[in-house]
Design an enzyme around this catalytic site. Structure first.
Site, PDB file in Angstrom:
ATOM      1  N   HIS A   1      -4.242   1.418   7.646  1.00 55.51           N
ATOM      2  CA  HIS A   1      -2.754   1.719   7.256  1.00 55.51           C
ATOM      3  C   HIS A   1      -2.116   2.064   8.567  1.00 55.51           C
ATOM      4  CE1 HIS A   1      -4.363   2.736   2.983  1.00 55.51           C
ATOM      5  NE2 HIS A   1      -3.739   1.211   2.718  1.00 55.51           N
TER       6      HIS A   1
ATOM      7  N   GLU B   1       0.770  -1.086  -0.070  1.00 55.77           N
ATOM      8  CA  GLU B   1       0.107  -0.085  -0.013  1.00 55.77           C
ATOM      9  C   GLU B   1       0.918   1.285  -0.118  1.00 55.77           C
ATOM     10  OE1 GLU B   1      -3.787  -0.020   0.754  1.00 55.77           O
ATOM     11  OE2 GLU B   1      -3.698  -2.001  -0.104  1.00 55.77           O
TER      12      GLU B   1
ATOM     13  N   CYS C   1      -2.811  11.040   4.098  1.00 54.46           N
ATOM     14  CA  CYS C   1      -3.363  10.147   2.843  1.00 54.46           C
ATOM     15  C   CYS C   1      -3.130  10.820   1.503  1.00 54.46           C
ATOM     16  CB  CYS C   1      -4.663   9.621   2.963  1.00 54.46           C
ATOM     17  SG  CYS C   1      -5.104   8.873   4.509  1.00 54.46           S
TER      18      CYS C   1
HETATM   19  O1  SUG Z   1      -7.705   2.983   0.404  1.00 55.05           O
HETATM   20  N1  SUG Z   1     -10.750   4.891   0.559  1.00 55.05           N
HETATM   21  C1  SUG Z   1      -9.075   4.799   0.585  1.00 55.05           C
HETATM   22  C2  SUG Z   1      -8.657   5.798   1.560  1.00 55.05           C
HETATM   23  C3  SUG Z   1      -7.026   5.807   1.766  1.00 55.05           C
HETATM   24  C4  SUG Z   1      -6.452   6.467   2.873  1.00 55.05           C
HETATM   25  N2  SUG Z   1      -5.024   6.282   2.747  1.00 55.05           N
HETATM   26  C5  SUG Z   1      -4.083   6.325   3.686  1.00 55.05           C
HETATM   27  N3  SUG Z   1      -4.559   5.919   4.979  1.00 55.05           N
HETATM   28  N4  SUG Z   1      -2.765   6.501   3.283  1.00 55.05           N
HETATM   29  C6  SUG Z   1      -8.709   3.387   0.914  1.00 55.05           C
HETATM   30  O2  SUG Z   1      -9.349   2.823   1.724  1.00 55.05           O
HETATM   31  C7  SUG Z   1     -13.024   4.709   0.006  1.00 55.05           C
HETATM   32  C8  SUG Z   1     -13.537   4.790  -1.610  1.00 55.05           C
HETATM   33  C9  SUG Z   1     -14.995   4.549  -1.438  1.00 55.05           C
HETATM   34  O3  SUG Z   1     -15.553   3.661  -0.721  1.00 55.05           O
HETATM   35  O4  SUG Z   1     -15.519   5.021  -2.327  1.00 55.05           O
HETATM   36  C10 SUG Z   1     -11.366   4.570  -0.443  1.00 55.05           C
HETATM   37  O5  SUG Z   1     -10.823   3.835  -1.491  1.00 55.05           O
END
Ligand code: SUG
Length: 446
Positions: free
Chosen positions: A250, A174, A368
């Site tokens: 994460h 990730e 993020c």
């Molecule tokens: O991968 N949300 C992302 C959020 C990522 C956050 N990044 C870090 N923590 N670095 C994920 O879960 C949600 C999309 C939706 O549900 O429409 C989403 O992909």
């Protein structure tokens, strides 16, 4: 040679929506079906970028992806004209259809793992594009991410680009969301800290029971190998599986590091004492751990406010600022901890608060939204100048968003047959604004 940490923030794409696609990411699940506002989302992100640029931090922009991803739908067996492909996918599986419309590439901490040249064996900046194998909607990002990164950091004199690892859970990766670099000063050699959620090839090793572990040890080790990092300068630690089961999908939801400071929750790591000890030993004198006890902030409150999904930024005049989302201020206990932190006389001495509500509702906070890249003067000179934020670029991007973005994206709006062409028109113009060349598939037939 002077080096700086650049933050490349994801520009929120025009299809930003809430589809509940990320199991284990509580905000994503809870907000499924909510009405999104892509224009506001993009402008909130741009406001953060501009404020940080105005404060003297180095700020860049990371382009969004083309959605819907028609090539992926065709690969899954949907055929005919573009319109027929989209109609059939929407009819047969809204989960698949919505996945190909997600604007999830905005969270550029997940785009890649980056090792600065001061740490790597060949003295180049290394980029490993993340496979994001755990979630279908994110697993389709890496081919375009790789092209965008090459357009941002061109040539192989200063930059080494690695393709995504094999897309299987044993190599789930990730990107920088589970990676931190520690160093006494930016540009100096330092330690890379890899936090994994599971051991891919050991079914008996501890792992979360309820939610997926997205990052494997094997993926982190492969990245360290290909970036040419020495073992004296690498630390691998397992994330606390109980925290993952409480929504810490994460490591950057529960810990953040910068220079010689680690700001983390007491329950971030499976073996807290051993992790702290190895970091202290390898990072050496001056390394500071600022830990928040569970008695002050529970894991649930950390997940609810994103206190640790913050950015730590060395201010040009000295001291470290912490960039947090408004949700931290809306929560009295977390807000009090933040006040104590900046008044403590420790390294973090200022809080900067931003409204990132549109991204937060999908589980994406300030950390993020950005990919950190340390660049010395020669590397900065080799970077595509089109992606470095300036007042003029900020104004051009706000204008571009104003002309191309909708202020409402409900689930039903994703079915609008006009949407794919609107996205193409917008991104075609964006490639010129950011001087990216051809990074998108485009090729719409209808
Ligand atoms: O991968 N949300 C992302 C959020 C990522 C956050 N990044 C870090 N923590 N670095 C994920 O879960 C949600 C999309 C939706 O549900 O429409 C989403 O992909």
């Amino acid at each position: 040679m002077t080096a700086h940490e650049y933050n490349f923030d994801g520009l929120v794409g025009p299809t930003h929506n809430y589809s509940g696609l990320s199991f284990g990411n509580i905000a994503s699940t809870q907000n499924q079906g909510a009405v999104a506002n892509p224009r506001e989302a993009a402008l909130q992100g741009l406001a953060k970028m501009k404020a940080l640029m105005d404060l003297g931090f180095k700020q860049g922009v990371f382009a969004p992806q083309q959605r819907p991803d028609l090539a992926t739908l065709r690969r899954l067996g949907f055929g005919g004209s573009d319109r027929a492909v989209l109609e059939a996918a929407a009819r047969e599986s809204r989960a698949i259809f919505n996945s190909t419309l997600s604007a999830s590439s905005m969270w550029t901490a997940n785009a890649a793992t980056v090792s600065p040249s001061a740490n790597t064996a060949d003295g180049r900046v290394h980029f490993s594009v993340a496979n994001l194998a755990q979630n279908f909607h994110r697993s389709i990002e890496h081919p375009t991410t790789a092209r965008v990164l090459r357009a941002m950091f061109p040539g192989d004199t200063h930059f080494a680009h690695h393709a995504a690892l094999p897309a299987t859970p044993a190599f789930g990766d990730e990107g920088a969301a589970n990676h931190t670099r520690f160093c006494p000063v930016i540009g100096a050699p330092g330690v890379e800290f890899f936090v994994y959620g599971c051991v891919g090839f050991d079914g008996r090793a501890p792992r979360p029971q309820k939610y997926p572990a997205r990052q494997s040890l094997e993926a982190s080790q492969a990245i360290a190998r290909r970036h040419g990092l020495s073992s004296a300068r690498s630390v691998f630690a397992q994330q606390n599986p109980d925290a993952i089961d409480q929504g810490v999908f994460h490591n950057d939801v529960i810990a953040v590091g910068h220079r010689n400071v680690l700001f983390c929750h007491e329950q971030a790591f499976l073996d807290r004492a051993a992790t702290h000890a190895e970091l202290r030993e390898k990072c050496g004198d001056g390394f500071t751990i600022v830990e928040v006890p569970a008695a002050r902030v529970s894991v649930a409150d950390a997940v609810g406010t994103y206190l640790f999904n913050s950015q730590l930024l060395s201010k040009p005049g000295g001291g470290i600022a912490i960039v947090v989302p408004q949700e931290c201020r809306n929560h009295p206990r977390v807000s009090a901890v933040l006040d104590e932190l900046v008044a403590s006389g420790g390294p973090i001495d200022q809080a900067l608060v931003f409204d990132l509500r549109q991204s937060m509702m999908n589980g994406g906070g300030p950390a993020c939204l950005r990919l950190r890249v340390e660049l010395n003067a020669a590397e900065a000179a080799a970077t595509n100048p089109g992606v470095i934020l300036t007042p003029a670029l900020h104004a051009a991007l706000c204008d571009w968003v104003g002309r191309h973005y909708r202020d409402r994206m409900a689930d039903a709006d994703l079915l609008d047959p006009e949407l794919p062409a609107q996205v193409c028109t917008a991104l075609d113009e964006l490639t010129r604004i950011l001087q990216l060349g051809s990074v998108y598939p485009f090729q719409l037939d209808a």
